[in-house]
Design an enzyme around this catalytic site. Structure first.
Site, short mmCIF file in Angstrom:
data_model
loop_
_atom_site.label_atom_id
_atom_site.label_comp_id
_atom_site.label_asym_id
_atom_site.label_seq_id
_atom_site.Cartn_x
_atom_site.Cartn_y
_atom_site.Cartn_z
N GLU A 1 0.92 -1.23 0.22
CA GLU A 1 -0.07 0.13 -0.03
C GLU A 1 0.66 1.58 -0.12
O GLU A 1 1.49 1.45 0.47
CB GLU A 1 -0.92 -0.19 1.47
CG GLU A 1 -1.37 1.17 2.09
CD GLU A 1 -1.76 1.34 3.07
OE1 GLU A 1 -2.98 1.88 3.16
OE2 GLU A 1 -1.43 0.31 4.08
N HIS A 2 0.57 2.25 -0.35
CA HIS A 2 1.72 3.63 -0.71
C HIS A 2 1.05 4.47 0.13
O HIS A 2 -0.09 4.41 1.16
CB HIS A 2 0.74 4.12 -1.99
CG HIS A 2 1.71 5.53 -2.00
ND1 HIS A 2 2.71 6.62 -1.31
CD2 HIS A 2 0.42 7.16 -1.61
CE1 HIS A 2 2.65 7.27 -1.80
NE2 HIS A 2 1.39 7.68 -1.53
N ASP B 1 13.39 -4.19 13.57
CA ASP B 1 14.59 -3.33 13.56
C ASP B 1 13.88 -2.02 12.74
O ASP B 1 14.30 -1.00 12.47
CB ASP B 1 14.86 -3.67 11.54
CG ASP B 1 16.25 -3.25 11.27
OD1 ASP B 1 17.05 -2.23 12.19
OD2 ASP B 1 16.56 -2.96 9.65
#
Length: 264
Positions: free
Chosen positions: A44-45, A172
């Site tokens: 998804e953007h 991370d």
């Protein structure tokens, strides 16, 4: 290699998404590169900008992510003791071990995510040891190997009287992997696994970018346990070794410094 890395990222994003705690871009599909080489993760953007207004909200939501499995276990236990409970929808199972179902990569190096019951064994054998093996293959650094031999004997002392419930981690979480949109914080590029919640804060503290409001909101939900600072050093050791193996011996000094400090 790229395909495996993206498959690990997709599984990580999917797992975080299911907790409904902190926003991640919805993953759509991993595509193989042309001719079978490389790969692409389609997701998804999200219209993001640098984390700023929503730092405290990120702290609270990250704590919610870390507490999600524990609360799920408590709820399932409570429901198991309720007589005549109707058969509701099948829930996510409680995870009682450390690891993850697929390989994930921190940077481009794969992480060993085989399930283990014992966190100390998992962390020593499946996080630090593979990094030390790479150091040995790369430079045969005797001082590092000797310090690691000494440190292994000390690690259990750092976890005395601790009951660690596996927490789903981003894995991370440095400043380059967090942002915000108009509604709140967004985290991305995870290397997830079920581990100790404190592990998450190691890389967050190494490179900055997380202000006081973030930590204050986080620790109001998950207070610092006794011995927190030393364990944080132990968790930072993984990231310094990982950087050493990615980028070279510029990170050797920091790695050795932590091992010396923890073996005093």
């Amino acid at each position: 290699m790229a395909k495996r890395m993206f498959e690990g990222e997709m599984a990580s994003l999917t797992a975080i998404l299911k907790t409904d705690t902190v926003k991640v871009p919805k993953p759509i599909k991993v595509l193989a590169g042309p001719g079978g080489g490389g790969g692409v993760l389609v997701m998804e953007h999200v219209d993001m900008r640098s984390l700023n207004r929503h730092a405290a909200k990120l702290g609270a939501q990250l704590a919610a992510l870390h507490l999600d499995n524990k609360k799920l276990g408590e709820r399932l236990q409570k429901e198991a003791g309720t007589v005549g409970r109707g058969g509701g929808q099948v829930e996510r199972p409680f995870v009682d071990q450390f690891g993850f179902d697929v390989v994930t990569c921190c940077g481009y190096l794969p992480q060993v995510n085989d399930w283990q019951k014992d966190w100390v064994a998992f962390y020593a054998q499946q996080r630090i040891q593979p990094q030390m093996d790479m150091v040995e293959q790369g430079s045969g650094d005797r001082e590092a190997l000797e310090l690691w031999s000494a440190l292994q004997l000390k690690i259990p002392d750092l976890f005395r009287d601790m009951d660690i419930v596996p927490a789903l981690l981003h894995g991370d979480l440095w400043a380059g992997n967090v942002a915000e949109d108009s509604a709140g914080p967004v985290i991305f590029d995870p290397a997830s696994f079920y581990g100790h919640s404190e592990y998450e804060l190691a890389i967050a503290g190494m490179f900055g970018g997380f202000g006081r409001s973030f930590y204050s909101a986080y620790h109001s939900e998950i207070p610092r346990a006794p011995g927190f600072e030393k364990r944080l050093q132990l968790y930072q050791l993984f990231h310094y070794l990982n950087h050493w193996n990615h980028f070279g011996s510029g990170y050797r000094g920091s790695s050795l410094s932590i091992m010396k400090s923890l073996t005093k």
